[in-house]
Design a protein around this motif. Structure first.
Motif, short mmCIF file in Angstrom:
data_model
loop_
_atom_site.label_atom_id
_atom_site.label_comp_id
_atom_site.label_asym_id
_atom_site.label_seq_id
_atom_site.Cartn_x
_atom_site.Cartn_y
_atom_site.Cartn_z
N SER A 5 -5.58 -5.82 6.49
CA SER A 5 -5.00 -4.94 5.46
C SER A 5 -3.53 -4.62 5.74
O SER A 5 -3.19 -4.13 6.82
N LYS A 6 -2.70 -4.87 4.74
CA LYS A 6 -1.27 -4.52 4.84
C LYS A 6 -1.11 -3.02 5.06
O LYS A 6 -0.47 -2.59 6.02
N ASN A 7 -1.67 -2.22 4.17
CA ASN A 7 -1.36 -0.80 4.21
C ASN A 7 -1.99 -0.10 5.42
O ASN A 7 -1.43 0.86 5.94
N SER A 17 7.98 3.15 6.00
CA SER A 17 8.87 3.69 7.04
C SER A 17 8.79 5.22 7.05
O SER A 17 9.19 5.85 8.02
N TYR A 18 8.25 5.83 5.97
CA TYR A 18 8.12 7.30 6.00
C TYR A 18 7.15 7.76 7.07
O TYR A 18 7.14 8.92 7.46
N TYR A 19 6.33 6.85 7.63
CA TYR A 19 5.42 7.25 8.70
C TYR A 19 6.17 7.60 9.99
O TYR A 19 5.61 8.25 10.87
N ASN A 48 9.89 6.65 -9.81
CA ASN A 48 10.23 7.64 -8.80
C ASN A 48 8.97 7.97 -7.98
O ASN A 48 7.93 8.29 -8.55
N ARG A 49 9.09 7.87 -6.65
CA ARG A 49 7.92 8.15 -5.82
C ARG A 49 8.27 9.28 -4.85
O ARG A 49 8.78 9.04 -3.76
N PRO A 50 7.98 10.53 -5.26
CA PRO A 50 8.39 11.67 -4.45
C PRO A 50 7.65 11.75 -3.12
O PRO A 50 6.57 11.15 -2.97
N PRO A 103 -8.15 0.96 -8.23
CA PRO A 103 -6.84 1.16 -7.57
C PRO A 103 -5.65 0.82 -8.46
O PRO A 103 -5.65 -0.22 -9.13
N THR A 104 -4.63 1.67 -8.41
CA THR A 104 -3.39 1.36 -9.13
C THR A 104 -2.83 0.01 -8.70
O THR A 104 -2.23 -0.71 -9.49
N ASP A 105 -3.05 -0.35 -7.43
CA ASP A 105 -2.48 -1.61 -6.92
C ASP A 105 -3.09 -2.85 -7.56
O ASP A 105 -2.58 -3.95 -7.36
C1 EPZ Z 1 0.22 4.14 -0.97
O1 EPZ Z 1 1.48 4.62 -1.40
C2 EPZ Z 1 0.36 2.64 -0.90
N1 EPZ Z 1 1.44 2.31 0.03
C3 EPZ Z 1 0.67 2.07 -2.29
O2 EPZ Z 1 0.60 0.67 -2.17
C4 EPZ Z 1 -0.39 2.53 -3.29
O3 EPZ Z 1 0.01 2.13 -4.58
C5 EPZ Z 1 -0.54 4.04 -3.26
O4 EPZ Z 1 -0.81 4.49 -1.89
C6 EPZ Z 1 -1.67 4.56 -4.13
O5 EPZ Z 1 -2.88 4.05 -3.68
C7 EPZ Z 1 1.24 2.29 1.34
O6 EPZ Z 1 0.14 2.50 1.84
C8 EPZ Z 1 2.39 1.92 2.20
P1 EPZ Z 1 0.50 8.18 -2.74
P2 EPZ Z 1 1.81 6.16 -1.29
O7 EPZ Z 1 1.29 9.12 -1.90
O8 EPZ Z 1 1.12 6.70 -0.08
C9 EPZ Z 1 2.23 11.23 -6.02
C10 EPZ Z 1 1.30 -1.54 -2.51
O9 EPZ Z 1 1.55 -2.23 -3.52
N2 EPZ Z 1 2.90 11.85 -4.86
O10 EPZ Z 1 -0.98 8.12 -2.53
O11 EPZ Z 1 3.27 6.30 -1.31
C11 EPZ Z 1 2.79 9.85 -6.29
O12 EPZ Z 1 3.95 9.92 -7.07
C12 EPZ Z 1 1.77 -0.11 -2.44
O13 EPZ Z 1 0.67 -1.96 -1.54
C13 EPZ Z 1 3.69 12.98 -5.05
O14 EPZ Z 1 3.84 13.47 -6.17
O15 EPZ Z 1 1.13 6.72 -2.58
C14 EPZ Z 1 1.63 9.19 -6.96
O16 EPZ Z 1 1.60 9.58 -8.31
C15 EPZ Z 1 2.57 0.26 -3.63
N3 EPZ Z 1 4.31 13.53 -3.98
C16 EPZ Z 1 0.42 9.77 -6.24
O17 EPZ Z 1 0.88 10.98 -5.66
C17 EPZ Z 1 4.16 13.01 -2.73
O18 EPZ Z 1 4.72 13.58 -1.77
C18 EPZ Z 1 -0.19 8.88 -5.16
O19 EPZ Z 1 0.81 8.46 -4.27
C19 EPZ Z 1 3.36 11.88 -2.53
C20 EPZ Z 1 2.74 11.32 -3.63
#
Ligand code: EPZ
Length: 421
Positions: free
Chosen positions: A20-22, A93-95, A119-121, A302-304
């Motif tokens: 798994s990548k993630n 890299s946020y880890y 935008n990914r906050p 999954p969104t992915d």
């Molecule tokens: C992880 O991203 C994955 N990345 C993403 O995979 C995946 O799409 C995503 O989870 C959802 O499953 C990694 O594991 C490196 P979230 P992540 O925080 O952790 C909102 C791929 O293609 N949110 O679970 O960044 C956000 O905007 C990648 O492999 C906030 O509002 O996703 C989203 O709507 C792309 N504030 C929702 O939560 C925050 O501080 C879920 O995001 C964090 C998130």
């Protein structure tokens, strides 16, 4: 990079899924917490991993990566400023925020990059660190986090079950002298794998896979050997390719229950398949039924995988609909699909997909990793030779995809030099 793609055959054969990548991205960063030697098996050979390893080397870790086995010697890891370009290249890299807070109680870091489909906050990460007593100075591109006093173990309720925030807060908490409780956390299998890895390094943690995680106090971590779980998104991607194009395609080295939401959709669509615990075979199916897909946190769809499954829905007899509740603007693939003559549109935040059985090859673009995997499928479903540009984005997350598809009978060529088309 460009992929030149033409497909005149039904896919036939077997694909073995990688690690798994993630999960790997989180585990590789987590490994530095041991300040010891960690050996990871089944690490995928993809560009995101290589970028992360460059950052580890920058931090004075010794890294040896061969044949999916990664040895990280973090005994001499040092604090450094992380306002560097490599950090901007990938999301994970946020880890280093959580890991650096655990090791050094401070971090100066660029905001993460990666797939910026919208935008990914990172406010949930930062709010959590603040609750632990950290002081945060945030600009548009950077975050500086420090602690006047020591970082404190807390009870934290996440406002949304974010995958990244859950892992980051576990990283920040695992070495503390008191017990941390995280509520409303994400339950994705990658988080369970990450916690299993921390346990192998000696951490005492409860609740993985549930909405509440307890990180017990006074963990003393040590090196270990750990095998990363299979990639459920890579698995889902090839299952979808199979459902669209296979005569008979077997996907091995998987955990089938982790793709249950996709299999439920396949059942609704009427796709013929044989499901075993660690292997699924997909058979050619005609007369597919349309479906409505709503993405959500695990165990929902999954969104992915929504961009990947979109071209498959073009084969269904009627109108399908996709709603991405996680990333509502992850929709740039829709414009690309139109260039292939697909009958797709966006109404509000709904993607509407109508039967389109005459897709015509064209030059289209990958806008992000999973969108790229979806567009590659769409090219394979089109008549003629297609050119898929920015294909390097696909290689951030799919190891050997060109080799794999070639082994199934597809004509696909990697063109490094753009002028050749
Ligand atoms: C992880 O991203 C994955 N990345 C993403 O995979 C995946 O799409 C995503 O989870 C959802 O499953 C990694 O594991 C490196 P979230 P992540 O925080 O952790 C909102 C791929 O293609 N949110 O679970 O960044 C956000 O905007 C990648 O492999 C906030 O509002 O996703 C989203 O709507 C792309 N504030 C929702 O939560 C925050 O501080 C879920 O995001 C964090 C998130």
């Amino acid at each position: 990079m460009i992929y030149k793609v033409e497909n005149n055959t039904k896919l036939n054969g077997t694909i073995k899924i990688n690690g798994s990548k993630n999960a790997s991205l989180a585990i590789v960063v987590g490994a530095i917490l041991a300040k010891d030697i960690v050996i990871l098996n089944n690490v995928p050979n993809i560009t995101d991993i290589h970028d992360l390893l460059d950052i580890l080397r920058y931090l004075n870790c010794k890294v040896d990566y061969n044949d999916h086995i990664l040895k990280i010697d973090g005994r001499n890891v040092v604090y450094k400023d992380l306002r560097i370009d490599k950090i901007k290249k990938l999301r994970a890299s946020y880890y280093f925020m959580g890991a650096f807070l655990a090791l050094f109680e401070k971090v100066n870091i660029c905001k993460p990059g990666g797939c910026n489909f919208q935008n990914r906050p990172i406010d949930i990460h930062l709010n959590g660190f603040e609750k632990m007593g950290a002081k945060i100075i945030e600009t548009d591109n950077e975050v500086c986090i420090s602690c006047d006093n020591h970082l404190k173990a807390r009870q934290i309720n996440l406002s949304f079950p974010s995958v990244g925030a859950t892992i980051n807060l576990i990283l920040a908490s695992v070495l503390l002298e008191d017990t941390t409780v995280l509520r409303n956390v994400a339950t994705e299998p990658e988080i369970v794998d990450f916690i299993m890895f921390l346990k192998k390094m000696g951490a005492n943690i409860d609740g993985e896979g549930t909405k509440t995680i307890i990180i017990h106090k006074n963990n003393r971590l040590h090196g270990c050997t750990y095998t990363i779980m299979p990639d459920r998104i890579e698995c889902g991607t090839y299952l979808i390719y199979g459902a669209a194009l296979a005569k008979k395609l077997t996907i091995t080295n998987i955990i089938s229950r982790q793709v249950r939401s996709l299999l439920s959709i396949f059942i609704e669509m009427g796709i013929h398949m044989e499901i075993r615990e660690n292997e699924i075979t997909i058979y050619e199916t005609n007369n597919l039924k349309p479906v409505k897909i709503v993405t959500g946190p695990y165990p929902s769809f999954p969104t992915d995988l929504q961009q990947v499954i979109c071209p498959l829905l073009l084969k269904a007899d009627g109108q399908s609909m996709i709603i991405d509740t996680i990333y509502s603007k992850r929709i740039s693939h829709i414009e690309e699909l139109k260039k292939l003559n697909a009958n797709v549109k966006i109404v509000d935040n709904f993607m509407l997909i109508d039967k389109s059985d005459k897709l015509i090859a064209n030059t289209i673009k990958c806008n992000d990793l999973r969108g790229g995997a979806g567009m590659l499928l769409a090219c394979l479903m089109s008549k003629g030779v297609s050119y898929l540009t920015s294909a390097e984005l696909i290689e951030r997350g799919y190891q050997d995809i060109v080799l794999n598809l070639s082994s199934l009978g597809v004509h696909i060529e990697r063109i490094i030099d753009n002028e050749k088309i």
